[in-house]
Design a protein around this motif. Sequence first.
Motif, PDB file in Angstrom:
ATOM      1  N   LEU A 113       0.810  -1.218   0.000  1.00 41.88           N
ATOM      2  CA  LEU A 113       0.000   0.000   0.000  1.00 41.88           C
ATOM      3  C   LEU A 113       0.844   1.269   0.000  1.00 41.88           C
ATOM      4  CD1 LEU A 113      -2.859   1.263   0.232  1.00 41.88           C
ATOM      5  CD2 LEU A 113      -2.598   1.126   2.727  1.00 41.88           C
ATOM      6  N   LEU A 114       1.880   1.287   0.849  1.00 41.12           N
ATOM      7  CA  LEU A 114       2.656   2.511   1.036  1.00 41.12           C
ATOM      8  C   LEU A 114       3.863   2.622   0.111  1.00 41.12           C
ATOM      9  CD1 LEU A 114       2.640   2.678   4.949  1.00 41.12           C
ATOM     10  CD2 LEU A 114       1.110   3.855   3.348  1.00 41.12           C
ATOM     11  N   PHE A 115       4.469   1.478  -0.216  1.00 42.63           N
ATOM     12  CA  PHE A 115       5.723   1.518  -0.981  1.00 42.63           C
ATOM     13  C   PHE A 115       5.632   0.750  -2.294  1.00 42.63           C
ATOM     14  CE2 PHE A 115       6.818   1.844   3.565  1.00 42.63           C
ATOM     15  CZ  PHE A 115       7.380   3.104   3.558  1.00 42.63           C
ATOM     16  N   ARG A 116       4.421   0.349  -2.653  1.00 43.63           N
ATOM     17  CA  ARG A 116       4.175  -0.352  -3.915  1.00 43.63           C
ATOM     18  C   ARG A 116       5.017  -1.607  -4.059  1.00 43.63           C
ATOM     19  NH1 ARG A 116       3.460   4.578  -8.383  1.00 43.63           N
ATOM     20  NH2 ARG A 116       1.739   5.641  -7.293  1.00 43.63           N
ATOM     21  N   GLU A 117       5.272  -2.275  -2.940  1.00 45.56           N
ATOM     22  CA  GLU A 117       5.962  -3.553  -3.003  1.00 45.56           C
ATOM     23  C   GLU A 117       5.016  -4.589  -3.607  1.00 45.56           C
ATOM     24  OE1 GLU A 117       7.312  -4.451   0.917  1.00 45.56           O
ATOM     25  OE2 GLU A 117       8.725  -2.772   0.993  1.00 45.56           O
ATOM     26  N   ARG A 118       5.572  -5.542  -4.331  1.00 42.33           N
ATOM     27  CA  ARG A 118       4.755  -6.496  -5.090  1.00 42.33           C
ATOM     28  C   ARG A 118       3.987  -7.431  -4.151  1.00 42.33           C
ATOM     29  NH1 ARG A 118       6.138 -11.495  -7.955  1.00 42.33           N
ATOM     30  NH2 ARG A 118       4.623 -11.812  -9.639  1.00 42.33           N
ATOM     31  N   LEU A 119       2.679  -7.508  -4.361  1.00 41.36           N
ATOM     32  CA  LEU A 119       1.822  -8.420  -3.605  1.00 41.36           C
ATOM     33  C   LEU A 119       1.294  -9.468  -4.576  1.00 41.36           C
ATOM     34  CD1 LEU A 119       0.296  -9.268  -1.057  1.00 41.36           C
ATOM     35  CD2 LEU A 119      -1.507  -7.645  -1.682  1.00 41.36           C
ATOM     36  N   THR A 120       1.824 -10.681  -4.482  1.00 43.16           N
ATOM     37  CA  THR A 120       1.423 -11.739  -5.407  1.00 43.16           C
ATOM     38  C   THR A 120       0.073 -12.318  -5.002  1.00 43.16           C
ATOM     39  OG1 THR A 120       2.509 -13.469  -4.106  1.00 43.16           O
ATOM     40  CG2 THR A 120       3.849 -12.330  -5.777  1.00 43.16           C
ATOM     41  N   ALA A 121      -0.547 -13.023  -5.943  1.00 42.33           N
ATOM     42  CA  ALA A 121      -1.823 -13.670  -5.662  1.00 42.33           C
ATOM     43  C   ALA A 121      -1.659 -14.721  -4.568  1.00 42.33           C
ATOM     44  CB  ALA A 121      -2.372 -14.304  -6.937  1.00 42.33           C
ATOM     45  N   ALA A 122      -0.508 -15.405  -4.571  1.00 39.73           N
ATOM     46  CA  ALA A 122      -0.260 -16.433  -3.558  1.00 39.73           C
ATOM     47  C   ALA A 122      -0.196 -15.821  -2.161  1.00 39.73           C
ATOM     48  CB  ALA A 122       1.038 -17.174  -3.871  1.00 39.73           C
ATOM     49  N   LYS A 123       0.523 -14.697  -2.029  1.00 35.80           N
ATOM     50  CA  LYS A 123       0.618 -14.034  -0.725  1.00 35.80           C
ATOM     51  C   LYS A 123      -0.756 -13.544  -0.270  1.00 35.80           C
ATOM     52  CE  LYS A 123       5.403 -12.406  -0.460  1.00 35.80           C
ATOM     53  NZ  LYS A 123       6.277 -11.215  -0.326  1.00 35.80           N
ATOM     54  N   ALA A 124      -1.519 -12.967  -1.216  1.00 37.41           N
ATOM     55  CA  ALA A 124      -2.860 -12.498  -0.867  1.00 37.41           C
ATOM     56  C   ALA A 124      -3.728 -13.649  -0.387  1.00 37.41           C
ATOM     57  CB  ALA A 124      -3.497 -11.812  -2.072  1.00 37.41           C
ATOM     58  N   GLY A 125      -3.585 -14.806  -1.027  1.00 38.89           N
ATOM     59  CA  GLY A 125      -4.355 -15.976  -0.606  1.00 38.89           C
ATOM     60  C   GLY A 125      -3.990 -16.449   0.781  1.00 38.89           C
ATOM     61  N   TRP A 126      -2.695 -16.480   1.080  1.00 36.94           N
ATOM     62  CA  TRP A 126      -2.267 -16.915   2.406  1.00 36.94           C
ATOM     63  C   TRP A 126      -2.662 -15.915   3.483  1.00 36.94           C
ATOM     64  CZ3 TRP A 126      -1.566 -21.628   3.455  1.00 36.94           C
ATOM     65  CH2 TRP A 126      -0.996 -22.503   2.528  1.00 36.94           C
ATOM     66  N   ILE A 127      -2.677 -14.634   3.142  1.00 36.30           N
ATOM     67  CA  ILE A 127      -3.138 -13.629   4.099  1.00 36.30           C
ATOM     68  C   ILE A 127      -4.614 -13.850   4.410  1.00 36.30           C
ATOM     69  CG2 ILE A 127      -3.630 -11.160   4.383  1.00 36.30           C
ATOM     70  CD1 ILE A 127      -1.014 -10.608   2.859  1.00 36.30           C
ATOM     71  N   ALA A 128      -5.394 -14.198   3.382  1.00 34.46           N
ATOM     72  CA  ALA A 128      -6.815 -14.503   3.604  1.00 34.46           C
ATOM     73  C   ALA A 128      -6.974 -15.716   4.516  1.00 34.46           C
ATOM     74  CB  ALA A 128      -7.508 -14.749   2.259  1.00 34.46           C
ATOM     75  N   VAL A 129      -6.117 -16.731   4.322  1.00 38.63           N
ATOM     76  CA  VAL A 129      -6.147 -17.916   5.193  1.00 38.63           C
ATOM     77  C   VAL A 129      -5.824 -17.520   6.634  1.00 38.63           C
ATOM     78  CG1 VAL A 129      -4.952 -20.091   5.729  1.00 38.63           C
ATOM     79  CG2 VAL A 129      -5.600 -19.567   3.371  1.00 38.63           C
ATOM     80  N   ALA A 130      -4.830 -16.654   6.800  1.00 39.23           N
ATOM     81  CA  ALA A 130      -4.431 -16.224   8.144  1.00 39.23           C
ATOM     82  C   ALA A 130      -5.572 -15.506   8.854  1.00 39.23           C
ATOM     83  CB  ALA A 130      -3.210 -15.313   8.063  1.00 39.23           C
ATOM     84  N   PHE A 131      -6.273 -14.651   8.142  1.00 41.96           N
ATOM     85  CA  PHE A 131      -7.343 -13.910   8.796  1.00 41.96           C
ATOM     86  C   PHE A 131      -8.573 -14.787   9.046  1.00 41.96           C
ATOM     87  CE2 PHE A 131      -4.683 -10.339   7.720  1.00 41.96           C
ATOM     88  CZ  PHE A 131      -4.846  -9.518   8.828  1.00 41.96           C
TER      89      PHE A 131
END
Length: 315
Positions: A113-131
């Motif tokens: 969000l702040l530094f435009r670091e790459r957020l892959t679909a895999a990372k987004a999926g695992w974050i959803a699992v974590a929450f």
Amino acid sequence: MTPELKGTAQLTTAMMLSGTLGVFVVESGASPFNVVFFRVLFGALALGGYVTARGWLRDHGFTRRTLSLAVLGGVFIVFNWVLLFSSYENTSISVATVVYHTQPFYVVLLGALLFRERLTAAKAGWIAVAFAGLILVSGVTPADFGRGGSYLLGIGQALLAALFYGLSTLVTKRITGVRPHLIALVQVLVGIPLLLPFADFGAMSGTGWDWGWLVGLGLIHTGVMYVLMYAAYAELPTSKIAVLAFVYPAVAMLMDWLVYGHHIGLVQALGVPLIVTASLRVTLARRPAAAPAPRTAAHAPEAASRPATPAACEA
């Protein structure tokens, strides 16, 4: 003993100490603001004494920019502690610690969000699992939103503490050429004037032997623990650091059960492996390979310059 084995022992010890922190906070009987004020006060004495004895103040490596970043990171880390310790009061050490361990996901999301670091679909999926695991661990039901109450507040405090930790991590990641001990020293020094207006010294008059718990938070959980962690980071790969980080919540839950009889329920327990697995997958996501730099004495300060709010998710 090999350097990696020594580093493993040091980081395991540090994470075990971190797991006992909640007991020290609760047993002190002080308010969260008072606890954090005396933690940073005694912690500054411990870290200051250590870096002075090592002679690191002479060639500290700070510039105006990096010192400003360290101060900003200190503001975030200090209020992170206040929120986490407040969460202990409103939930339990176990629940607050596991919820707080969502820190790595905030680092990824804030970086994107702040530094435009790459957020892959895999990372987004695992974050959803974590929450999803977070929802299970929190034990919050729809009825809690209708009633409000301290438990829901405590969950929010732990989540906000994790957010502040993530902000501090992102800030300190941008500091290079400075030993992490010095960054940590700046961060706790910042906490002294920052928390002074909020500290209630009148409430400490009858503390008595409880002062021992507060001194322990500064000397053990800020001095000894940080020294052990930073020594270990210089010897261990990220993968091992990420795995050993989970000694902290495991010990915290064990201490909460042994000392206070608190334990999470069966449904809540189902969320723990989701958070652990997702955290490891996000932390250990493959990065582009880079040629390793030679490890020489000339590179020692840079090699030691890991963030003062490290991946091990200390409290």
